[in-house]
Design a protein around this motif. Structure first.
Motif, PDB file in Angstrom:
ATOM      1  N   ASN A  26       0.838  -1.179   0.000  1.00  0.00           N
ATOM      2  CA  ASN A  26       0.000   0.000   0.000  1.00  0.00           C
ATOM      3  C   ASN A  26       0.886   1.246   0.000  1.00  0.00           C
ATOM      4  OD1 ASN A  26      -1.753   2.034   0.642  1.00  0.00           O
ATOM      5  ND2 ASN A  26      -2.968   0.717   1.987  1.00  0.00           N
ATOM      6  N   MET A  28       0.373   4.183   0.849  1.00  0.00           N
ATOM      7  CA  MET A  28       0.187   4.947   2.086  1.00  0.00           C
ATOM      8  C   MET A  28       1.165   4.471   3.163  1.00  0.00           C
ATOM      9  SD  MET A  28      -2.044   7.240   3.034  1.00  0.00           S
ATOM     10  CE  MET A  28      -2.479   7.953   4.591  1.00  0.00           C
ATOM     11  N   VAL A  29       1.243   3.142   3.298  1.00  0.00           N
ATOM     12  CA  VAL A  29       2.177   2.562   4.265  1.00  0.00           C
ATOM     13  C   VAL A  29       3.605   2.920   3.853  1.00  0.00           C
ATOM     14  CG1 VAL A  29       2.975   0.419   5.306  1.00  0.00           C
ATOM     15  CG2 VAL A  29       0.578   0.699   4.758  1.00  0.00           C
ATOM     16  N   LEU A  32       4.421   6.375   4.999  1.00  0.00           N
ATOM     17  CA  LEU A  32       4.628   6.398   6.450  1.00  0.00           C
ATOM     18  C   LEU A  32       5.980   5.774   6.802  1.00  0.00           C
ATOM     19  CD1 LEU A  32       1.035   5.674   7.694  1.00  0.00           C
ATOM     20  CD2 LEU A  32       2.312   7.795   7.857  1.00  0.00           C
ATOM     21  N   VAL A  35       8.475   8.437   6.284  1.00  0.00           N
ATOM     22  CA  VAL A  35       8.484   9.362   7.423  1.00  0.00           C
ATOM     23  C   VAL A  35       9.292   8.766   8.574  1.00  0.00           C
ATOM     24  CG1 VAL A  35       7.032  10.419   9.176  1.00  0.00           C
ATOM     25  CG2 VAL A  35       6.291  10.397   6.807  1.00  0.00           C
ATOM     26  N   LEU A  39      12.649  10.288  10.334  1.00  0.00           N
ATOM     27  CA  LEU A  39      12.754  10.554  11.771  1.00  0.00           C
ATOM     28  C   LEU A  39      14.015   9.923  12.336  1.00  0.00           C
ATOM     29  CD1 LEU A  39       9.101  10.145  13.071  1.00  0.00           C
ATOM     30  CD2 LEU A  39      10.454  12.213  12.946  1.00  0.00           C
ATOM     31  N   VAL A  62       9.799  15.881   7.108  1.00  0.00           N
ATOM     32  CA  VAL A  62       8.652  15.230   7.738  1.00  0.00           C
ATOM     33  C   VAL A  62       7.477  16.197   7.818  1.00  0.00           C
ATOM     34  CG1 VAL A  62       7.854  14.102   9.822  1.00  0.00           C
ATOM     35  CG2 VAL A  62      10.183  13.747   9.049  1.00  0.00           C
ATOM     36  N   ALA A  66       6.831  15.269   3.212  1.00  0.00           N
ATOM     37  CA  ALA A  66       6.141  13.985   3.303  1.00  0.00           C
ATOM     38  C   ALA A  66       4.644  14.187   3.476  1.00  0.00           C
ATOM     39  CB  ALA A  66       6.709  13.157   4.452  1.00  0.00           C
ATOM     40  N   VAL A  67       4.249  15.302   4.122  1.00  0.00           N
ATOM     41  CA  VAL A  67       2.822  15.589   4.249  1.00  0.00           C
ATOM     42  C   VAL A  67       2.212  15.792   2.872  1.00  0.00           C
ATOM     43  CG1 VAL A  67       1.138  17.228   5.139  1.00  0.00           C
ATOM     44  CG2 VAL A  67       3.041  16.582   6.544  1.00  0.00           C
ATOM     45  N   MET A  68       2.973  16.466   1.996  1.00  0.00           N
ATOM     46  CA  MET A  68       2.493  16.663   0.623  1.00  0.00           C
ATOM     47  C   MET A  68       2.333  15.326  -0.098  1.00  0.00           C
ATOM     48  SD  MET A  68       1.820  19.683  -0.077  1.00  0.00           S
ATOM     49  CE  MET A  68       1.623  20.689   1.367  1.00  0.00           C
ATOM     50  N   PHE A  71      -0.717  13.719   1.106  1.00  0.00           N
ATOM     51  CA  PHE A  71      -1.858  14.419   0.554  1.00  0.00           C
ATOM     52  C   PHE A  71      -2.193  13.915  -0.825  1.00  0.00           C
ATOM     53  CE2 PHE A  71      -4.019  18.227   1.777  1.00  0.00           C
ATOM     54  CZ  PHE A  71      -3.704  18.223   3.102  1.00  0.00           C
TER      55      PHE A  71
ATOM     56  N   MET B  92      -3.320   1.098  11.589  1.00  0.00           N
ATOM     57  CA  MET B  92      -3.175   2.549  11.473  1.00  0.00           C
ATOM     58  C   MET B  92      -4.269   3.262  12.235  1.00  0.00           C
ATOM     59  SD  MET B  92      -2.026   4.133   7.982  1.00  0.00           S
ATOM     60  CE  MET B  92      -1.079   3.105   6.938  1.00  0.00           C
ATOM     61  N   SER B 134       5.175  19.720  14.274  1.00  0.00           N
ATOM     62  CA  SER B 134       4.810  19.394  12.895  1.00  0.00           C
ATOM     63  C   SER B 134       4.486  17.912  12.743  1.00  0.00           C
ATOM     64  CB  SER B 134       5.939  19.784  11.947  1.00  0.00           C
ATOM     65  OG  SER B 134       7.037  18.943  12.130  1.00  0.00           O
ATOM     66  N   LEU B 135       4.695  17.124  13.807  1.00  0.00           N
ATOM     67  CA  LEU B 135       4.463  15.679  13.697  1.00  0.00           C
ATOM     68  C   LEU B 135       2.992  15.307  13.867  1.00  0.00           C
ATOM     69  CD1 LEU B 135       7.451  14.098  15.626  1.00  0.00           C
ATOM     70  CD2 LEU B 135       7.131  14.373  13.198  1.00  0.00           C
ATOM     71  N   TYR B 138       0.415  14.078  11.181  1.00  0.00           N
ATOM     72  CA  TYR B 138       0.383  12.698  10.680  1.00  0.00           C
ATOM     73  C   TYR B 138      -0.704  11.878  11.328  1.00  0.00           C
ATOM     74  CZ  TYR B 138       4.383  13.343   7.876  1.00  0.00           C
ATOM     75  OH  TYR B 138       5.195  13.788   6.905  1.00  0.00           O
ATOM     76  N   LEU B 141      -3.954  12.850   9.682  1.00  0.00           N
ATOM     77  CA  LEU B 141      -4.074  12.321   8.317  1.00  0.00           C
ATOM     78  C   LEU B 141      -4.292  10.814   8.344  1.00  0.00           C
ATOM     79  CD1 LEU B 141      -1.402  14.326   6.310  1.00  0.00           C
ATOM     80  CD2 LEU B 141      -3.858  14.429   6.060  1.00  0.00           C
ATOM     81  N   TRP B 145      -7.517   8.712   6.973  1.00  0.00           N
ATOM     82  CA  TRP B 145      -7.350   7.734   5.909  1.00  0.00           C
ATOM     83  C   TRP B 145      -7.750   6.333   6.375  1.00  0.00           C
ATOM     84  CZ3 TRP B 145      -4.169   3.467   5.111  1.00  0.00           C
ATOM     85  CH2 TRP B 145      -4.174   2.987   3.792  1.00  0.00           C
ATOM     86  N   VAL B 164      -0.399  22.759   7.793  1.00  0.00           N
ATOM     87  CA  VAL B 164       0.810  23.028   7.018  1.00  0.00           C
ATOM     88  C   VAL B 164       0.854  24.495   6.598  1.00  0.00           C
ATOM     89  CG1 VAL B 164       1.994  22.483   4.881  1.00  0.00           C
ATOM     90  CG2 VAL B 164       1.067  20.662   6.255  1.00  0.00           C
TER      91      VAL B 164
END
Lengths: 210, 347
Positions: A26, A28-29, A32, A35, A39, A62, A66-68, A71, B92, B134-135, B138, B141, B145, B164
């Motif tokens: 996936n 999405m995973v 993550l 991310v 970290l 991060v 990565a948020v973008m 998204f 998740m 900023s963490l 996540y 989101l 999801w 953001v």
């Protein structure tokens, strides 16, 4: 001692995270996992006493990039099966990139052997942020500005390529709304007793487009 | 490899190390417990103040003056059924609340509540705080999801975009304060305000910061991620029990953290308003707490007074107004600092 253990922990986590990025079914995973990798890489930076770089990595990669990614992944419709189809075709290309990176890493390690934990910016610098700033705005001023310019160009390019003015969307013009006066939208009448107001009295005045 | 590990293990488990570890755990508790209690009573404070603004009493039945209401709420949340929806990504879904809650507590490691009263007096405290805050996006989101449901998804996307966007202007304003103080250490920033709080010379930045923290913590009038009227409750629709509780905790702790951050950056942290005798007798913690409560009151006040922003208005405010303004402010501050030096008086 503690630093060694922390290094092992961060390094293992980076490998696990990177593995997730490549192998996750996936996407999405996968993001993550990316991310998680960032970290832990930040953890390695901090272990090397480059706290500023480490925190910057978290803030920029991060906190924003990565948020973008997340998204985009969340909002586009992805066919997971189709995504996996071309995997084998790209494998040689991936292998070449990996080998090139490995060669670069080995060359770098050969040129400057890793010698324990030290301050990469130089001993005696008061904080790594101040030292980095001093370097960035003196010796590396031109490359720094150039990098900024390149990024700006990419940004403007992306906007120019994708932006289109849509005519079917209602937009609010706040200045126009604020400047609107009662006379623009209503008229006061004094109807005679028993006479009422006929439509001929009343003509709505539209706000002129300026 | 195994030899090395056993060597590490035998060397690690010593009396000294155990003591250090116990001390670390104790300091963590010393910070976390008051923050959690503070969070519980922030909910009480909010309900009371909102109540008074609506000409009603707020919570009155549980305990004297409703003072035990937060505890009753917590107990209720604990005993609810944790419900994981069918078709969600289970792992998740369960991880997301923790991803919101943990960063909000992590931030308190660098916040000085009084002179020297800080877990880690790091040089890059400001950076740390920004990185940690900023963490939490996540968690939101992921929650949206993983729930595999429309409303949470929309709420999460909104929330992510909002957090953001406002982080940018927030970061620029913080940078201008860092320039004024000439340090990224939070204690040093407070010390630099001995002569005058930065809220006075940097008043426009202070106002922008206050508005931005409302958006950053998803509070009224920018609480679009959970706009009840359109999204039911946003990203946490599918959550129940303590899973929901952790989002709740995270959000309110983030409120307190941001208030504390504002107090440190602009209102002189633990310093009294003026250094004259009766005021300096009051301990610094009290001043700090007073300032945090004042900013929390502002947040509740905004909730009680203002209608919710529309989404495009929110984005317009963030990108078209606050971002250019804070950039101009940063450049102006940089000019000032270049000409006259850091604004450090009486320190």
């Amino acid at each position: 001692m503690l630093a060694d253990i922390l290094f092992l922990a961060f390094a293992t986590a980076i490998i696990l995270g990177a593995g997730t990025v490549v192998l996750a079914r996936n996407p999405m995973v996968g993001v993550l996992g990316l991310v998680f990798t960032f970290l832990n890489a930040a953890g390695l930076f901090i272990l090397l006493q480059a706290e500023f770089l480490g925190l910057l990595l978290i803030m920029v990669y991060v906190g924003a990039i990565a948020v973008m990614f997340l998204f985009v992944l969340m909002t586009i419709d992805i066919d997971f099966v189709k995504l996996r189809e071309g995997m084998a075709a790209y494998l040689p290309l991936g292998a070449v990139v990996m080998l090139a990176l490995l060669a670069e890493l080995l060359l770098a390690a050969y040129a400057a052997p890793i010698s324990g934990v030290g301050n990469p910016i130089g001993e005696g610098a008061d904080t790594s942020a101040a030292a980095l700033g001093a370097l960035l705005f003196t010796d590396y001023n031109l490359p720094f500005q150039m990098a900024g310019l390149v990024l700006l160009t990419a940004m403007v390019g992306a906007i120019v390529l994708t932006h289109r003015r849509r005519s079917d969307v209602k937009r609010q013009n706040i200045a126009k709304q604020v400047l609107r006066k009662p006379e623009d939208s209503m008229t006061l009448t004094q109807p005679k007793v028993g006479g009422g107001v006929t439509a001929s009295h009343w003509e709505p005045q539209t706000v002129e487009e300026k | 490899m195994l030899d090395l590990l056993t060597l590490y293990a035998t060397n690690l488990i010593t009396w000294d190390n155990t003591l250090t570890l116990a001390w670390i755990v104790l300091t963590c508790l010393l910070v976390a417990v008051p923050v959690l209690l503070g969070m519980a009573y922030t909910t009480w404070f909010e309900r009371k103040v909102l109540g008074w603004m609506h000409l009603r009493h707020g919570p009155m039945y549980v305990g004297w003056f409703g003072l035990l209401q937060p505890i009753a709420d917590a107990v209720k949340l604990f005993f609810k059924e944790p419900f994981v929806p069918e078709g969600s990504n289970k792992l998740m879904f369960m991880l997301a609340p923790a991803m919101v809650f943990v960063p909000s507590l992590l931030a308190w490691a660098v916040i000085p509540v009084d002179k020297g009263w800080v877990v880690a007096d790091v040089n890059l405290g400001v950076m740390y705080l920004l990185a940690v805050s900023s963490l939490s996006v996540y968690g939101i989101l992921m929650a949206g999801w993983a729930s595999n449901s429309k409303y949470p998804f929309l709420g999460a996307v909104r929330s992510g975009a909002q957090m953001v966007s406002y982080e940018v202007s927030l970061g620029l304003i913080i940078l201008s304060v860092v320039l004024l103080a000439g340090s990224m250490n939070l204690s040093a920033i407070v010390e630099a305000q001995q002569g005058m709080w930065f809220a006075i010379p940097a008043f426009p930045a202070f106002v922008m910061f206050l508005v931005s923290i409302l958006a950053e913590t998803n509070r009224h009038p920018f609480d679009l991620p959970e706009a009840e009227a359109e999204l039911v409750a946003g990203y946490n629709v599918e959550y129940s029990s303590m899973y929901f509780g952790m989002f709740f905790l995270g959000e309110y702790i983030a409120m307190i953290t941001m208030s504390a951050f504002t107090a440190i950056l602009f209102l002189g942290g633990w310093l009294p308003p003026v250094s004259v005798v009766p005021l300096t007798w009051v301990p610094g913690v009290v001043w700090f707490a007073l300032k945090v409560v004042a900013i929390l009151f502002f947040m509740v006040w905004a909730r009680g007074t203002l209608p919710r922003y529309r989404y495009d208005q929110l984005m317009r405010l963030g990108w078209k107004i606050f971002l250019p303004l804070s950039l101009v402010w940063l450049v102006a501050t940089a000019f000032y600092v270049k000409m006259y030096g850091n604004m450090v008086w009486g320190g």
